[in-house]
Design a protein around this motif. Structure first.
Motif, PDB file in Angstrom:
ATOM      1  N   SER A 147      34.600  52.554  53.967  1.00 18.29           N
ATOM      2  CA  SER A 147      34.446  51.765  52.747  1.00 18.29           C
ATOM      3  C   SER A 147      35.209  50.458  52.901  1.00 18.29           C
ATOM      4  N   GLN A 148      34.746  49.473  52.203  1.00 14.09           N
ATOM      5  CA  GLN A 148      35.376  48.159  52.246  1.00 14.09           C
ATOM      6  C   GLN A 148      35.872  47.822  50.850  1.00 14.09           C
ATOM      7  N   VAL A 149      37.148  47.531  50.740  1.00  9.53           N
ATOM      8  CA  VAL A 149      37.715  47.129  49.462  1.00  9.53           C
ATOM      9  C   VAL A 149      38.013  45.639  49.530  1.00  9.53           C
ATOM     10  N   VAL A 150      37.283  44.870  48.768  1.00  9.43           N
ATOM     11  CA  VAL A 150      37.448  43.417  48.743  1.00  9.43           C
ATOM     12  C   VAL A 150      38.264  43.056  47.516  1.00  9.43           C
ATOM     13  N   THR A 151      39.373  42.387  47.710  1.00 12.19           N
ATOM     14  CA  THR A 151      40.230  41.983  46.603  1.00 12.19           C
ATOM     15  C   THR A 151      40.349  40.467  46.573  1.00 12.19           C
ATOM     16  N   ALA A 152      40.574  39.948  45.395  1.00 15.33           N
ATOM     17  CA  ALA A 152      40.713  38.500  45.241  1.00 15.33           C
ATOM     18  C   ALA A 152      41.545  38.213  44.003  1.00 15.33           C
ATOM     19  N   THR A 153      42.091  37.015  43.958  1.00 12.69           N
ATOM     20  CA  THR A 153      42.837  36.550  42.792  1.00 12.69           C
ATOM     21  C   THR A 153      42.098  35.373  42.188  1.00 12.69           C
ATOM     22  N   ARG A 154      41.886  35.420  40.895  1.00 17.58           N
ATOM     23  CA  ARG A 154      41.156  34.376  40.199  1.00 17.58           C
ATOM     24  C   ARG A 154      42.048  33.713  39.155  1.00 17.58           C
ATOM     25  N   LEU A 155      41.717  32.467  38.831  1.00 15.05           N
ATOM     26  CA  LEU A 155      42.453  31.706  37.824  1.00 15.05           C
ATOM     27  C   LEU A 155      41.775  31.826  36.465  1.00 15.05           C
ATOM     28  N   ASP A 156      42.574  32.016  35.436  1.00 16.63           N
ATOM     29  CA  ASP A 156      42.091  31.947  34.064  1.00 16.63           C
ATOM     30  C   ASP A 156      42.356  30.528  33.574  1.00 16.63           C
ATOM     31  N   LEU A 157      41.303  29.724  33.470  1.00 15.73           N
ATOM     32  CA  LEU A 157      41.452  28.306  33.152  1.00 15.73           C
ATOM     33  C   LEU A 157      41.320  28.020  31.662  1.00 15.73           C
ATOM     34  N   SER A 158      41.483  29.023  30.832  1.00 13.84           N
ATOM     35  CA  SER A 158      41.385  28.808  29.389  1.00 13.84           C
ATOM     36  C   SER A 158      42.513  27.900  28.895  1.00 13.84           C
ATOM     37  N   GLN A 159      42.265  27.231  27.794  1.00 10.34           N
ATOM     38  CA  GLN A 159      43.204  26.264  27.231  1.00 10.34           C
ATOM     39  C   GLN A 159      44.471  26.945  26.728  1.00 10.34           C
ATOM     40  N   GLY A 160      45.625  26.345  27.045  1.00 10.69           N
ATOM     41  CA  GLY A 160      46.883  26.815  26.486  1.00 10.69           C
ATOM     42  C   GLY A 160      47.187  26.093  25.177  1.00 10.69           C
ATOM     43  N   VAL A 161      48.105  26.643  24.422  1.00 12.72           N
ATOM     44  CA  VAL A 161      48.484  26.044  23.139  1.00 12.72           C
ATOM     45  C   VAL A 161      49.249  24.740  23.383  1.00 12.72           C
ATOM     46  N   LEU A 162      48.912  23.694  22.613  1.00 12.31           N
ATOM     47  CA  LEU A 162      49.618  22.417  22.711  1.00 12.31           C
ATOM     48  C   LEU A 162      50.830  22.435  21.776  1.00 12.31           C
ATOM     49  N   GLN A 163      51.987  22.148  22.339  1.00 11.64           N
ATOM     50  CA  GLN A 163      53.242  22.175  21.586  1.00 11.64           C
ATOM     51  C   GLN A 163      53.798  20.761  21.466  1.00 11.64           C
ATOM     52  N   ARG A 164      54.102  20.367  20.257  1.00 13.60           N
ATOM     53  CA  ARG A 164      54.611  19.018  20.033  1.00 13.60           C
ATOM     54  C   ARG A 164      56.040  18.878  20.548  1.00 13.60           C
ATOM     55  N   THR A 165      56.294  17.779  21.269  1.00 10.45           N
ATOM     56  CA  THR A 165      57.640  17.448  21.736  1.00 10.45           C
ATOM     57  C   THR A 165      58.112  16.110  21.193  1.00 10.45           C
ATOM     58  N   GLY A 166      57.161  15.212  20.895  1.00 10.90           N
ATOM     59  CA  GLY A 166      57.515  13.894  20.392  1.00 10.90           C
ATOM     60  C   GLY A 166      57.939  12.909  21.457  1.00 10.90           C
ATOM     61  N   GLU A 167      57.949  13.328  22.713  1.00 15.08           N
ATOM     62  CA  GLU A 167      58.365  12.446  23.811  1.00 15.08           C
ATOM     63  C   GLU A 167      57.174  11.606  24.289  1.00 15.08           C
ATOM     64  N   ASP A 168      57.397  10.305  24.504  1.00 12.96           N
ATOM     65  CA  ASP A 168      56.318   9.401  24.906  1.00 12.96           C
ATOM     66  C   ASP A 168      55.685   9.797  26.240  1.00 12.96           C
ATOM     67  N   LEU A 169      56.488  10.365  27.140  1.00 17.28           N
ATOM     68  CA  LEU A 169      55.980  10.673  28.469  1.00 17.28           C
ATOM     69  C   LEU A 169      55.585  12.140  28.637  1.00 17.28           C
ATOM     70  N   ASP A 170      55.523  12.866  27.531  1.00 19.49           N
ATOM     71  CA  ASP A 170      54.934  14.201  27.551  1.00 19.49           C
ATOM     72  C   ASP A 170      53.473  14.048  27.155  1.00 19.49           C
ATOM     73  N   ILE A 171      52.587  14.344  28.090  1.00 16.23           N
ATOM     74  CA  ILE A 171      51.164  14.111  27.889  1.00 16.23           C
ATOM     75  C   ILE A 171      50.405  15.390  28.230  1.00 16.23           C
ATOM     76  N   ALA A 172      49.608  15.871  27.288  1.00 18.79           N
ATOM     77  CA  ALA A 172      48.844  17.107  27.479  1.00 18.79           C
ATOM     78  C   ALA A 172      47.355  16.808  27.474  1.00 18.79           C
ATOM     79  N   LEU A 173      46.592  17.707  28.070  1.00 20.20           N
ATOM     80  CA  LEU A 173      45.137  17.603  28.096  1.00 20.20           C
ATOM     81  C   LEU A 173      44.544  18.697  27.219  1.00 20.20           C
ATOM     82  N   ASP A 174      43.651  18.293  26.326  1.00 19.09           N
ATOM     83  CA  ASP A 174      42.938  19.244  25.477  1.00 19.09           C
ATOM     84  C   ASP A 174      41.505  19.316  25.989  1.00 19.09           C
ATOM     85  N   GLY A 175      41.222  20.355  26.760  1.00 16.71           N
ATOM     86  CA  GLY A 175      39.908  20.495  27.387  1.00 16.71           C
ATOM     87  C   GLY A 175      40.040  20.568  28.897  1.00 16.71           C
TER      88      GLY A 175
END
Length: 266
Positions: free
Chosen positions: A89-117
């Motif tokens: 038997s052959q057992v094939v394993t792999a690791t995949r990424l969950d690319l779903s959107q994370g929650v955006l948290q406000r910091t108020g810093e000018d150089l903190d930049i997040a992507l929505d989408g």
């Protein structure tokens, strides 16, 4: 043992027996598959698979506070009858990424930049371009916008130069940067449409797999926010317990089969 793709091929140990040959002599051993042989293989494969699950889940939990982190999940698929032999038997394993959107948290810093989408910032590195969702940036004394670990952020076209002492940096939803009402440039933001088009690199970001292509992103740029990891701690802990129990069950089955072998050989 041998490897194929992102998985591992396991071959069960075969038990041997001797059959009477001509004139009553013993012929060379014949390799026969027994249920215990197959059972040993399946328990080893289950232990290996669940050990990998535990490692992936543990990494997710460890990065729950990492900005822009994308959780990973482990997949395994068993192919019976590999090489036209039902005992292999052959057992094939792999690791995949969950690319779903994370929650955006406000910091108020000018150089903190997040992507929505869907999308990524592009960084320059020693080994080529690196994609990241970590938008916690800073400005060097030379006016270069960099990531937290000092890698320059790419711009769409001519590189923008910022005054590290002037402040007043504004970034609109399209990634256009203005400082003191003067246009500086536009951040380069890309997407990789293929679901398996990226993989983790050695710097906490991602690299594009061979054959995948980058396109312009439609993500909304949000200034003064950071994207939290898309990891749900409770869900990961439940998965961790399940993987550990599955590993323990496979290990117990392995010990049971091993004890049966010992009794047969006594």
């Amino acid at each position: 043992n041998g490897s194929t793709g992102s998985g591992t091929v396991f071959r069960p140990v075969r038990a041997s027996t001797c059959a009477p040959g001509p004139e009553g002599r013993l012929a060379p051993p014949l390799l026969l598959e027994t249920p215990m042989d197959v059972g040993l293989y399946h328990t080893v494969a289950a232990m290996r698979t669940n050990q990998q699950r535990v490692e992936v889940i543990s990494s997710n939990i460890a990065n729950v506070e990492t900005t822009g982190f994308k959780r990973m999940f482990h997949v395994a698929h068993a192919l019976d009858g590999w090489a036209r032999d039902p005992a292999h038997s052959q057992v094939v394993t792999a690791t995949r990424l969950d690319l779903s959107q994370g929650v955006l948290q406000r910091t108020g810093e000018d150089l903190d930049i997040a992507l929505d989408g869907p999308g990524y910032f592009v960084l320059d590195g020693d080994n080529g371009e690196s994609l990241t969702r970590q938008g916690a940036f800073s400005v060097t004394r030379q006016g270069v916008l960099t990531s937290r670990d000092g890698r320059p952020v790419q711009w769409d076209g001519r590189r923008g130069i910022l005054d590290p002492d002037a402040g007043g940096i504004k970034v609109d939803a399209g990634g256009n940067v203005v400082q003191k009402n003067l246009p500086v440039g536009r951040l380069r933001i890309v997407d990789v449409p293929a679901t398996d088009g990226i993989e983790p690199d050695d710097h906490g970001g991602y690299r594009v797999r061979f054959g995948a292509r980058m396109v312009d992103s439609d993500a909304i740029v949000t200034q003064g926010f950071q994207e939290r990891a898309n990891v749900q701690t409770i869900d990961e802990l439940v998965e961790l317990i399940a993987a550990q129990r599955a590993f323990d069950s496979a290990a117990q089955a392995f010990r049971t089969i091993d004890q049966s072998y010992r009794r047969l050989n006594q």
